[in-house]
Design an enzyme around this catalytic site. Structure first.
Site, PDB file in Angstrom:
ATOM      1  NE  ARG A  83      30.775  58.790  -7.472  1.00  0.00           N
ATOM      2  CZ  ARG A  83      29.513  58.589  -7.219  1.00  0.00           C
ATOM      3  NH1 ARG A  83      29.116  57.447  -6.769  1.00  0.00           N
ATOM      4  NH2 ARG A  83      28.650  59.542  -7.439  1.00  0.00           N
ATOM      5  NE  ARG A  92      28.851  58.834 -11.890  1.00  0.00           N
ATOM      6  CZ  ARG A  92      27.985  59.058 -10.937  1.00  0.00           C
ATOM      7  NH1 ARG A  92      27.506  58.080 -10.227  1.00  0.00           N
ATOM      8  NH2 ARG A  92      27.576  60.280 -10.696  1.00  0.00           N
ATOM      9  CG  ASP A  95      27.054  55.169  -8.972  1.00  0.00           C
ATOM     10  OD1 ASP A  95      27.081  55.444  -7.753  1.00  0.00           O
ATOM     11  OD2 ASP A  95      26.037  55.316  -9.676  1.00  0.00           O
ATOM     12  CG  ASP A  97      23.501  53.718  -7.267  1.00  0.00           C
ATOM     13  OD1 ASP A  97      24.133  54.381  -6.423  1.00  0.00           O
ATOM     14  OD2 ASP A  97      23.213  54.144  -8.401  1.00  0.00           O
TER      15      ASP A  97
END
Ligand SMILES: Nc1ncnc2c1ncn2[C@@H]1O[C@H](COP(=O)(O)OP(=O)(O)OP(=O)(O)O)[C@@H](O)[C@H]1O
Ligand SMILES: Nc1nc2c(c(=O)[nH]1)N=C(CO)CN2
Length: 170
Positions: A83, A92, A95, A97
């Site tokens: 990334r 990306r 990702d 999170d």
């Protein structure tokens, strides 16, 4: 053990492979067990819209890792999977999170839990609803099933189940 929800997203091909690599990376951690995973959803980009559609999913994990240790691990995986941070909210390869960590509410310079934008994102709430409709989002003090009803219809239309094309692997 801590119950945690993570969101995975990618919009650079091969998207399914990137998602699988991210998931595998999480599963390989000795102190993480993946306990549920949503379907994969194809979603129109939110925020910076001049980019390709995403594949998104949400997983539930049990872990003895602290929130910061988990963030470190997710960021290491993001780096390993190539990334590059260029455009905010931009394309990306993967990702990762942290959405929720138990029912904790915490804000530090590096980490905000619950994820500050999760309650308004269809690409998070719809997969999360599939695996944990009754979970309450701290701060919002609302269940996922209630928050999802507040999403604009347009945002909901931008999210659809992704049917894996087996022949693409051959
Ligand atoms: N709950 C969280 N999960 C992951 N990162 C977080 C969280 N809260 C704060 N951060 C911080 O956000 C920073 C930027 O993260 P990232 O580059 O993934 O943002 P983004 O994916 O572009 O946008 P978004 O956070 O809206 O999904 C990270 O370096 C991290 O320190
Ligand atoms: N559909 C979709 N849009 C996004 C996503 C994402 O994962 N899916 N992630 C973003 C930054 O984290 C910004 N916009």
């Amino acid at each position: 053990m801590n119950k945690v929800y993570l969101a995975l997203g990618t919009n650079i091909e091969p998207r399914e492979q990137h998602l699988e690599s991210g998931l595998r990376g999480i599963m390989e951690h000795p102190n993480i067990t993946v306990t549920r995973q949503s379907s994969i959803y194809q979603t129109a980009p939110v925020g910076y819209t001049n980019q390709a559609d995403f594949l998104n999913m949400v997983i539930e994990i049990e872990t003895s890792c602290s929130p910061l240790a988990l963030l470190d691990y997710c960021q290491t995986l993001e780096q390993e999977l190539g990334r590059e941070r260029t455009i905010r909210f931009g394309p990306r390869t993967i990702d990762l999170d942290i959405l929720l960590y138990n029912q904790e509410n915490s804000k530090t310079e590096r980490l905000i839990i619950p994820h500050p934008r999760m309650h308004e994102r269809a690409f998070v709430l719809i997969p999360l609803h599939e695996i944990a409709p009754d979970i309450v989002i701290p701060e919002q003090e609302r269940r996922v099933s209630e928050l999802i009803k507040k999403l604009p219809g347009k945002d909901i239309k931008d999210v659809s189940i992704w049917i894996k094309n087996e022949s693409a692997d051959e």
